[in-house]
Design a protein around this motif. Structure first.
Motif, short mmCIF file in Angstrom:
data_model
loop_
_atom_site.label_atom_id
_atom_site.label_comp_id
_atom_site.label_asym_id
_atom_site.label_seq_id
_atom_site.Cartn_x
_atom_site.Cartn_y
_atom_site.Cartn_z
N THR A 192 0.84 -1.21 0.00
CA THR A 192 0.00 0.00 0.00
C THR A 192 0.86 1.25 0.00
OG1 THR A 192 -1.78 -1.15 1.15
CG2 THR A 192 -1.80 1.26 1.24
N GLY A 193 1.89 1.28 0.86
CA GLY A 193 2.79 2.42 0.89
C GLY A 193 3.44 2.66 -0.46
N ALA A 194 3.87 1.58 -1.11
CA ALA A 194 4.51 1.71 -2.41
C ALA A 194 3.54 2.18 -3.48
CB ALA A 194 5.13 0.37 -2.81
N ILE A 195 2.33 1.63 -3.48
CA ILE A 195 1.33 2.00 -4.50
C ILE A 195 0.91 3.45 -4.35
CG2 ILE A 195 -1.07 1.61 -5.23
CD1 ILE A 195 -0.55 -1.39 -4.63
N VAL A 196 0.59 3.86 -3.12
CA VAL A 196 0.15 5.24 -2.90
C VAL A 196 1.28 6.21 -3.22
CG1 VAL A 196 -0.61 6.87 -1.13
CG2 VAL A 196 -1.63 4.60 -1.23
N SER A 197 2.50 5.86 -2.82
CA SER A 197 3.63 6.73 -3.09
C SER A 197 3.93 6.81 -4.59
CB SER A 197 4.86 6.22 -2.35
OG SER A 197 5.94 7.10 -2.52
N ALA A 198 3.87 5.69 -5.27
CA ALA A 198 4.15 5.68 -6.71
C ALA A 198 3.11 6.49 -7.47
CB ALA A 198 4.19 4.25 -7.23
N ALA A 199 1.88 6.52 -6.96
CA ALA A 199 0.83 7.29 -7.63
C ALA A 199 1.02 8.79 -7.44
CB ALA A 199 -0.54 6.88 -7.09
N THR A 200 1.74 9.19 -6.41
CA THR A 200 1.89 10.62 -6.12
C THR A 200 3.33 11.12 -6.25
OG1 THR A 200 2.12 10.15 -3.75
CG2 THR A 200 -0.09 10.63 -4.57
N ASN A 201 4.30 10.24 -6.39
CA ASN A 201 5.71 10.63 -6.48
C ASN A 201 6.37 9.95 -7.67
OD1 ASN A 201 6.09 12.16 -3.99
ND2 ASN A 201 5.63 10.23 -2.97
N SER A 202 7.48 10.53 -8.09
CA SER A 202 8.24 9.87 -9.15
C SER A 202 9.59 9.39 -8.64
CB SER A 202 8.44 10.82 -10.33
OG SER A 202 9.12 11.98 -9.91
N SER A 203 9.93 9.71 -7.40
CA SER A 203 11.21 9.33 -6.84
C SER A 203 11.18 7.88 -6.34
CB SER A 203 11.56 10.26 -5.67
OG SER A 203 12.65 9.76 -4.94
N ARG A 204 12.06 7.08 -6.86
CA ARG A 204 12.14 5.67 -6.47
C ARG A 204 12.48 5.54 -4.98
NH1 ARG A 204 15.78 1.91 -10.02
NH2 ARG A 204 14.17 2.56 -11.47
N ASP A 205 13.39 6.38 -4.49
CA ASP A 205 13.75 6.33 -3.08
C ASP A 205 12.56 6.63 -2.18
OD1 ASP A 205 16.37 5.65 -3.62
OD2 ASP A 205 17.09 7.73 -3.57
N LYS A 206 11.73 7.59 -2.57
CA LYS A 206 10.54 7.94 -1.79
C LYS A 206 9.54 6.79 -1.77
CE LYS A 206 7.65 10.93 0.19
NZ LYS A 206 7.44 10.69 1.59
N VAL A 207 9.39 6.11 -2.89
CA VAL A 207 8.49 4.96 -2.96
C VAL A 207 8.97 3.85 -2.03
CG1 VAL A 207 7.59 3.15 -4.47
CG2 VAL A 207 7.69 5.50 -5.29
N VAL A 208 10.27 3.59 -2.03
CA VAL A 208 10.83 2.56 -1.15
C VAL A 208 10.66 2.95 0.31
CG1 VAL A 208 12.96 1.40 -0.43
CG2 VAL A 208 12.44 1.68 -2.87
N MET A 209 10.93 4.21 0.64
CA MET A 209 10.77 4.67 2.03
C MET A 209 9.32 4.59 2.48
SD MET A 209 13.82 5.18 2.95
CE MET A 209 13.64 6.00 4.51
N ASP A 210 8.39 4.94 1.60
CA ASP A 210 6.97 4.86 1.95
C ASP A 210 6.51 3.41 2.09
OD1 ASP A 210 6.79 7.59 2.06
OD2 ASP A 210 5.91 7.82 0.07
N ALA A 211 7.08 2.51 1.31
CA ALA A 211 6.77 1.09 1.45
C ALA A 211 7.25 0.58 2.80
CB ALA A 211 7.41 0.28 0.32
N ILE A 212 8.44 0.98 3.20
CA ILE A 212 8.97 0.58 4.51
C ILE A 212 8.09 1.14 5.62
CG2 ILE A 212 10.91 0.88 6.11
CD1 ILE A 212 12.73 0.80 3.55
N ALA A 213 7.72 2.41 5.51
CA ALA A 213 6.87 3.04 6.53
C ALA A 213 5.51 2.35 6.59
CB ALA A 213 6.70 4.53 6.24
N GLY A 214 4.91 2.07 5.44
CA GLY A 214 3.61 1.41 5.40
C GLY A 214 3.66 0.04 6.05
N GLY A 215 4.71 -0.72 5.75
CA GLY A 215 4.86 -2.04 6.36
C GLY A 215 5.06 -1.96 7.86
N ALA A 216 5.86 -0.97 8.31
CA ALA A 216 6.12 -0.82 9.74
C ALA A 216 4.86 -0.40 10.50
CB ALA A 216 7.23 0.21 9.96
N ILE A 217 4.12 0.55 9.95
CA ILE A 217 2.90 1.03 10.60
C ILE A 217 1.86 -0.09 10.68
CG2 ILE A 217 0.94 2.61 10.35
CD1 ILE A 217 3.03 4.63 9.17
N ALA A 218 1.67 -0.81 9.59
CA ALA A 218 0.68 -1.89 9.57
C ALA A 218 1.06 -3.00 10.54
CB ALA A 218 0.52 -2.44 8.16
N THR A 219 2.35 -3.32 10.60
CA THR A 219 2.81 -4.36 11.52
C THR A 219 2.61 -3.92 12.97
OG1 THR A 219 4.44 -5.07 9.89
CG2 THR A 219 4.76 -5.83 12.16
#
Length: 147
Positions: free
Chosen positions: A111-138
């Motif tokens: 979810t973090g990766a999908i939402v970030s990819a839809a709103t950002n073009s930076s690969r690093d931001k997408v990865v960071m948002d994926a990590i944050a999404g996984g951490a928050i959900a866990t």
């Protein structure tokens, strides 16, 4: 229908269930997540905007229209994020064939990766948002087992 209970000296929060049956469990969960979290987000904005109106001491048609648009926008955004998350978590459960915290982690990361990819073009931001999404959900999943 809201329900409250008082047992053992503790107060439990009200539960509100709205059932929308689309005939598909995946869609049912996704729509349920959208509606519940979207409503919470709209309520948050309503409280903030009410505070701002009281602080200013004035209410106008323009303020009301602005507040309503902001409620709709925030409700739709957070509802969409919640719907994607619930759908991803359910998908992980179906793919993995088990129900555990790992589904929340993977669903949150996707979810973090999908939402970030839809709103950002930076690969690093997408990865960071994926990590944050996984951490928050866990963390949220683990907090469910605390009580």
């Amino acid at each position: 229908m809201p329900m409250k209970s008082l047992s053992g000296g503790s107060f439990s929060s009200p539960k509100v269930d709205v059932v929308i049956d689309t005939g598909n469990p995946f869609l049912n969960l996704t729509v349920d997540g959208f509606l519940k979290i979207g409503t919470v987000a709209a309520g948050k904005v309503l409280a903030e905007e009410t505070y701002q109106c009281l602080k200013k001491g004035s209410v106008s048609k323009h303020n009301f229209e602005h507040s309503f648009k902001k409620m709709c926008k925030e409700g739709a955004y957070w509802g969409s994020v919640a719907g994607v998350y619930v759908g991803m978590e359910y998908g992980m459960e179906r793919i993995r064939g088990t129900r555990d915290w790992k589904n929340a982690m993977l669903g949150g990361a996707l979810t973090g990766a999908i939402v970030s990819a839809a709103t950002n073009s930076s690969r690093d931001k997408v990865v960071m948002d994926a990590i944050a999404g996984g951490a928050i959900a866990t963390a949220a999943e683990f907090l469910n087992y605390v009580t």
